[in-house]
Design an enzyme around this catalytic site. Structure first.
Site, PDB file in Angstrom:
ATOM      1  NE  ARG A  51       0.129   1.614   3.345  1.00 22.22           N
ATOM      2  CZ  ARG A  51       1.041   2.540   3.547  1.00 22.22           C
ATOM      3  NH1 ARG A  51       2.335   2.206   3.669  1.00 22.22           N
ATOM      4  NH2 ARG A  51       0.741   3.817   3.633  1.00 22.22           N
ATOM      5  N   GLY A  52       0.249   2.394  -0.167  1.00 21.50           N
ATOM      6  CA  GLY A  52       1.030   3.630  -0.354  1.00 21.50           C
ATOM      7  C   GLY A  52       1.124   3.878  -1.854  1.00 21.50           C
ATOM      8  CB  ALA A  53       0.315   6.881  -3.871  1.00 18.63           C
ATOM      9  CD  GLN A 200      -3.091   2.804   6.770  1.00 15.47           C
ATOM     10  OE1 GLN A 200      -3.676   3.202   7.779  1.00 15.47           O
ATOM     11  NE2 GLN A 200      -3.717   2.590   5.636  1.00 15.47           N
ATOM     12  CG  ASP A 241      -3.036   8.152  -1.628  1.00 16.18           C
ATOM     13  OD1 ASP A 241      -2.872   8.651  -0.502  1.00 16.18           O
ATOM     14  OD2 ASP A 241      -2.746   6.975  -1.912  1.00 16.18           O
ATOM     15  CG  ASN A 251      -2.219  11.655   2.343  1.00 15.66           C
ATOM     16  OD1 ASN A 251      -1.687  10.751   1.706  1.00 15.66           O
ATOM     17  ND2 ASN A 251      -1.869  11.905   3.597  1.00 15.66           N
ATOM     18  CE  LYS A 252      -5.093   5.746   4.299  1.00 15.21           C
ATOM     19  NZ  LYS A 252      -6.067   4.871   3.575  1.00 15.21           N
TER      20      LYS A 252
HETATM   21  O1  MRU Z   1      -4.553   3.287   2.046  1.00 20.43           O
HETATM   22  P1  MRU Z   1      -3.069   3.486   1.978  1.00 20.43           P
HETATM   23  O2  MRU Z   1      -2.328   2.961   3.162  1.00 20.43           O
HETATM   24  O3  MRU Z   1      -2.511   2.996   0.657  1.00 20.43           O
HETATM   25  O4  MRU Z   1      -2.913   5.074   1.977  1.00 20.43           O
HETATM   26  C1  MRU Z   1      -1.637   5.612   1.909  1.00 20.43           C
HETATM   27  C2  MRU Z   1      -1.587   7.078   2.039  1.00 20.43           C
HETATM   28  O5  MRU Z   1      -2.590   7.739   2.135  1.00 20.43           O
HETATM   29  C3  MRU Z   1      -0.227   7.700   1.947  1.00 20.43           C
HETATM   30  O6  MRU Z   1      -0.145   8.831   2.740  1.00 20.43           O
HETATM   31  C4  MRU Z   1       0.036   8.097   0.479  1.00 20.43           C
HETATM   32  O7  MRU Z   1      -0.176   6.999  -0.359  1.00 20.43           O
HETATM   33  C5  MRU Z   1       1.377   8.637   0.271  1.00 20.43           C
HETATM   34  S1  MRU Z   1       2.603   7.386   0.299  1.00 20.43           S
HETATM   35  C6  MRU Z   1       4.109   8.027  -0.062  1.00 20.43           C
END
Ligand code: MRU
Length: 356
Positions: A51-53, A200, A241, A251-252
């Site tokens: 996970r994470g963009a 997270q 994201d 973002n999250k």
């Molecule tokens: O649902 P997730 O854990 O994939 O969400 C991740 C986020 O919101 C991060 O802050 C974002 O992807 C940036 S990662 C460098």
């Protein structure tokens, strides 16, 4: 792939297998999940093994290779299958722009090559996937370099969710700023929002900072306001994201609340993100699709029910922070300032011209 040193690489590829560090199991277990098909990669992205963009973009690149690596036939048939596999992988999660970016980049590379020999086209796909992986590390290092200049020694900085090595190819975006500050021996302190519902912050960011010996304290999401009021936080940096062309940033979930709090307390609020997170086709935050995730993520924890059975649940995974609450966007090509409409256009042009 070149051997670039990173603190927390969550993605490895060897012998036609993608290995993903299972982020659902951290920090208790460090388990690697092998993926040998595009379906396995799709599932790993959907269920948040990875996970994470930026990390899901990198994983999808290898997933695309796994989706075509045993294809035999014509160039036309190959391209058709490649496009279908790209659309399939892109459907795994809707909000992060980096996922679509990665598969579109590979399709574009193949479609614009003159190569007709299918085994060579397959190699081209793998090479592009590896390049996306390597580029992400270099980009994150550059974000760290620019971001580390924004904070004075002694800063106390809040972050939300995980925009660290685990969310990228290993160096992070928001956390790249911290890793770079540590490398430069700048003293600072981090507050980590736990980030409900999937934690997270508590599970992943706390793990990365703790292992890196970066002074930090974990707080519950609802504690940030009183810490800001008490003057204990003087900067915020989070990841992204998807960033619309006017600077509105998804973002999250919870990020918007943090931005409003920072604004109310006159604390600078920064987004750290690679240019691969900007979406040229999305004018404002209103156009960003927000993923809704399973209700069980809110009503349960570790398989144990928290809420009454049958209770209605709402679980949007992201929110959008309007550009007016953002002090700057830290990219690999520098820090963008308001008006973002203009600075985003300029940076896109510079990157297209290969200037960094
Ligand atoms: O649902 P997730 O854990 O994939 O969400 C991740 C986020 O919101 C991060 O802050 C974002 O992807 C940036 S990662 C460098």
């Amino acid at each position: 792939m070149k051997n670039l040193k990173v603190p927390f690489a969550p993605i490895r590829f060897s012998n036609s297998t993608l290995y993903l560090l299972d982020q659902r199991k951290l920090p208790v277990h460090e388990i690697w999940v092998p993926c040998r098909s595009s379906h396995a990669v799709w599932k790993a992205i959907r269920t948040m093994v990875v996970r994470g963009a930026p990390a899901i973009g990198v994983a999808a690149g290898y997933g695309l290779y796994l989706g075509i690596h045993s294809f035999h036939g014509t160039r036309e048939g190959f391209l058709k299958k490649l496009r279908a596999q790209a659309a399939y992988l892109d459907s795994a999660r809707p909000t992060a722009r980096n996922l679509a970016y990665a598969v579109e980049r590979i399709v574009h590379r193949v479609a614009t090559s003159k190569e007709r020999h299918v085994p060579k086209l397959r190699d081209l796909v793998l090479q592009e996937a590896k390049d996306i992986h390597t580029d992400d590390i270099l980009i994150c290092r550059s974000i760290g370099k620019y971001g580390s200049k924004l904070f004075k020694p002694g800063s106390r900085i809040l972050t939300h969710c995980n925009a660290g090595g685990l969310a990228t190819s290993g160096y992070g975006t928001a956390l790249a700023v911290f890793f770079a500050m540590k490398e430069k021996k700048i003293p600072f302190f981090v507050y980590v929002d736990e980030t409900r519902p999937l934690l997270q912050g508590a599970r992943l960011t706390a793990w990365e900072l703790f292992k890196s010996k970066i002074p930090s304290t974990l707080i519950c999401d609802n504690m940030a306001a009183s810490l800001m009021r008490a003057g204990k936080i003087n900067g915020v940096v989070v990841g992204a994201d998807r960033i619309a062309m006017n600077g509105d940033t998804a973002n999250k979930i919870g990020t918007y609340g943090v931005a409003v709090l920072a604004h109310a307390h006159k604390i600078p609020f920064y987004i750290a993100a690679p240019s691969t997170t900007f979406d040229l086709k999305t004018k404002t935050g209103k156009d960003i699709p927000i993923e809704e995730r399973p209700h069980s993520e809110v009503s349960e924890m570790n398989g144990k029910r928290l809420a009454p059975k049958g209770m209605k649940i709402f679980n949007p995974s992201f929110d959008v922070t309007p550009h007016s609450y953002i002090s700057g966007i830290i990219t690999e090509a520098g820090v963008l300032r308001r008006p973002f409409k203009r600075s985003i256009k300029t940076i896109q042009q510079l990157l297209r011209d290969g200037v960094q």
